[in-house]
Scaffold this motif. Sequence first.
Motif, PDB file in Angstrom:
ATOM      1  N   ASP A 142       4.249 -11.841  18.215  1.00 54.63           N
ATOM      2  CA  ASP A 142       2.802 -11.679  18.045  1.00 54.63           C
ATOM      3  C   ASP A 142       2.093 -12.988  17.682  1.00 54.63           C
ATOM      4  N   HIS A 143       2.811 -13.917  17.072  1.00 57.24           N
ATOM      5  CA  HIS A 143       2.204 -15.182  16.629  1.00 57.24           C
ATOM      6  C   HIS A 143       3.029 -16.367  17.124  1.00 57.24           C
ATOM      7  N   PRO A 144       3.156 -16.494  18.432  1.00 58.33           N
ATOM      8  CA  PRO A 144       4.027 -17.570  18.936  1.00 58.33           C
ATOM      9  C   PRO A 144       3.545 -18.965  18.531  1.00 58.33           C
ATOM     10  N   GLU A 145       2.221 -19.109  18.366  1.00 61.68           N
ATOM     11  CA  GLU A 145       1.713 -20.452  18.060  1.00 61.68           C
ATOM     12  C   GLU A 145       2.170 -20.926  16.680  1.00 61.68           C
ATOM     13  N   ILE A 146       2.316 -19.988  15.741  1.00 62.90           N
ATOM     14  CA  ILE A 146       2.754 -20.388  14.392  1.00 62.90           C
ATOM     15  C   ILE A 146       4.176 -20.925  14.454  1.00 62.90           C
ATOM     16  N   VAL A 147       5.052 -20.177  15.111  1.00 61.11           N
ATOM     17  CA  VAL A 147       6.453 -20.599  15.189  1.00 61.11           C
ATOM     18  C   VAL A 147       6.586 -21.871  16.021  1.00 61.11           C
ATOM     19  N   LYS A 148       5.837 -21.931  17.126  1.00 60.87           N
ATOM     20  CA  LYS A 148       5.929 -23.106  17.998  1.00 60.87           C
ATOM     21  C   LYS A 148       5.474 -24.370  17.248  1.00 60.87           C
ATOM     22  N   ASN A 149       4.343 -24.261  16.565  1.00 63.75           N
ATOM     23  CA  ASN A 149       3.853 -25.433  15.825  1.00 63.75           C
ATOM     24  C   ASN A 149       4.804 -25.819  14.700  1.00 63.75           C
ATOM     25  N   ALA A 150       5.327 -24.800  14.027  1.00 58.49           N
ATOM     26  CA  ALA A 150       6.261 -25.094  12.922  1.00 58.49           C
ATOM     27  C   ALA A 150       7.487 -25.834  13.440  1.00 58.49           C
ATOM     28  N   LEU A 151       7.969 -25.421  14.602  1.00 54.65           N
ATOM     29  CA  LEU A 151       9.149 -26.090  15.157  1.00 54.65           C
ATOM     30  C   LEU A 151       8.822 -27.521  15.582  1.00 54.65           C
ATOM     31  N   GLU A 152       7.618 -27.727  16.085  1.00 53.27           N
ATOM     32  CA  GLU A 152       7.201 -29.086  16.452  1.00 53.27           C
ATOM     33  C   GLU A 152       7.155 -29.980  15.210  1.00 53.27           C
ATOM     34  N   ILE A 153       6.607 -29.423  14.135  1.00 53.55           N
ATOM     35  CA  ILE A 153       6.527 -30.208  12.889  1.00 53.55           C
ATOM     36  C   ILE A 153       7.941 -30.524  12.397  1.00 53.55           C
ATOM     37  N   LYS A 154       8.791 -29.506  12.427  1.00 52.29           N
ATOM     38  CA  LYS A 154      10.156 -29.706  11.938  1.00 52.29           C
ATOM     39  C   LYS A 154      10.906 -30.730  12.786  1.00 52.29           C
ATOM     40  N   LYS A 155      10.628 -30.707  14.088  1.00 49.67           N
ATOM     41  CA  LYS A 155      11.294 -31.677  14.972  1.00 49.67           C
ATOM     42  C   LYS A 155      11.009 -33.107  14.547  1.00 49.67           C
ATOM     43  N   ALA A 156       9.784 -33.345  14.098  1.00 50.18           N
ATOM     44  CA  ALA A 156       9.430 -34.701  13.652  1.00 50.18           C
ATOM     45  C   ALA A 156      10.242 -35.078  12.419  1.00 50.18           C
ATOM     46  N   GLY A 157      10.445 -34.124  11.524  1.00 49.58           N
ATOM     47  CA  GLY A 157      11.303 -34.380  10.364  1.00 49.58           C
ATOM     48  C   GLY A 157      12.731 -34.646  10.797  1.00 49.58           C
ATOM     49  N   ASN A 158      13.194 -33.850  11.755  1.00 47.37           N
ATOM     50  CA  ASN A 158      14.555 -34.063  12.283  1.00 47.37           C
ATOM     51  C   ASN A 158      14.707 -35.477  12.835  1.00 47.37           C
ATOM     52  N   ALA A 159      13.662 -35.937  13.533  1.00 51.86           N
ATOM     53  CA  ALA A 159      13.734 -37.263  14.162  1.00 51.86           C
ATOM     54  C   ALA A 159      13.897 -38.353  13.107  1.00 51.86           C
ATOM     55  N   LEU A 160      13.204 -38.194  11.987  1.00 54.13           N
ATOM     56  CA  LEU A 160      13.332 -39.187  10.904  1.00 54.13           C
ATOM     57  C   LEU A 160      14.748 -39.174  10.331  1.00 54.13           C
TER      58      LEU A 160
END
Lengths: 454, 90
Positions: free
Chosen positions: A132-150
């Motif tokens: 129902d809220h794909p944008e929340i999960v999608k954005n959260a994963l994008e943010i987390k990916k940046a942390g992963n990259a660091l």
Amino acid sequence: MADRSKTIKVDYLARVEGEGALHIDYDDSGVQNVQLKIFEPPRFFEALLRGRDYLEAPDITARICGICPVAYQMSAVHAMENALNLKPGGALRMLRRLLYCGEWIESHMLHISMLHAPDFLGYPNAVAMAKDHPEIVKNALEIKKAGNALVRLIGGREVHPINVRVGGFYKVPEARELTALVAQLEMARGLTEQLVRWSAALPFPSYEWRRDNHYEFVALTHPSEYPMNEGRITSSAGLNISAQDYENHFAEEHVAHSTALHCTLRERGAYLVGPIARYNLNRDKLSPRALQLAEEINFTAPCLNPFQSILVRSLEVLHAFEEALHIIDRYQPPAEPHLKTEPRTASGCAATEAPRGLLYHRYDIDEKGKITTAKIVAPTSQNQKTIEDDLRLMLPSFMHFPEDKLQGLCERAIRNYDPCISCSTHFLQLHLNYGQAQSKQSMVTGKPGQPPAR
Amino acid sequence: MHEQNLIKNLIDKIQELASDEPGRPIGVRLRLGALAHMSAAHLREHFDREILGTSLEGIKLEIDELKDINHKEAQDVILESLKFEETDGH
């Protein structure tokens, strides 16, 4: 009879779950007792470290947690350097802070998107919420990916990084490698600003720690930085000590109902570590955009509603991005990836701010650098008594809820703390025990006693 | 730590099923996925330890190890069946 048998087909999937149990003893006069039972088998890390080389401590302790390995590495290397009288500064210090930024982003986003957000939006888990809220999960994963990259770039890999060394790092990045992350970090910072605004609009249960409950917030405080790797251990009740003084003021104890230790302040008992404690003691040191956004949404300190920890985590993620971009902007690779280290007979300790709160390490090493003593105090053990106290104070207002709703509220309340236990993800057997006699029966049968009033 | 809890989950289920049957449970058959996080030996060791002193002590454990890593149950441990001693009249 013995040679006759019958077989029934079951096809039951065995799962790892139910590692936390909450026992609530209550009667007509109110809630009498709350015990959070944590099944946490001994992992013997402190014993495992004995006899190992001092250089191995960061890699061994990183294995304590797959979500916050950097916190364990940072506390371990700082403690060893305290023992060896080393103090990496300049770019090495900034790289460690940058690595910690990555971990805060990773860990906070995992908690926000996988545990906290489904609670607020009424879903059993993130998978159900994502429909129902794909944008929340999608954005959260994008943010987390940046942390992963660091973490991947500085730590060598995303989980259980391997590049942290006593005295510095095994290998340091080139400036261009960090600069290559800037666009991703800036994009994720923008998404995080949206996340903060979204978090601020969530329907928070109307519960607050009363100031006269004497909740004591404990966190590191640094003269000029929002605390990560270093600072003095301070509290809302005036504690102000160095890490070297930690064990004079804090004590761990075994309790019968839990395999996790309880840590208390010797003088005053339960206390709280974690994002809310950090925020309440350090709000003025948030990065400019994080502070500006906190003011824009009228989120002041002290924060006294435990359910708002999701908002604090969001602000800390924003802070971490700003801090990371600030560090990358000024980064000049150090002349050497690490300072020279020579073992000697010594003792050292350190405290850092893991995503879920203050983390303390102490080590003794011998003349050959072999570890003779290791002591590690994780945030969960420090918060466990406060979690129980919190539930005991909160529950009388909610005991009229139906049992399933009450269980959901208890799960949410415990998840506010993001404890490093499996019950934060699998959770929870609720045992409601009405009156003394039924309480005993419930404990034996594992079944709830009389349900609460409807 | 996860192994121990998984086994506890299994034992709870077996005991729950056993309580509905007239006979004593004498055998248990599990399916162990090719990508499950433990080996058959590891699983057996934990199982044997967990049933000590319980009504299931002495029960025979059979483990079918699945080899297909693409199987939909490749990561799972499945309680496939339970064997009960049949009582007179059944």
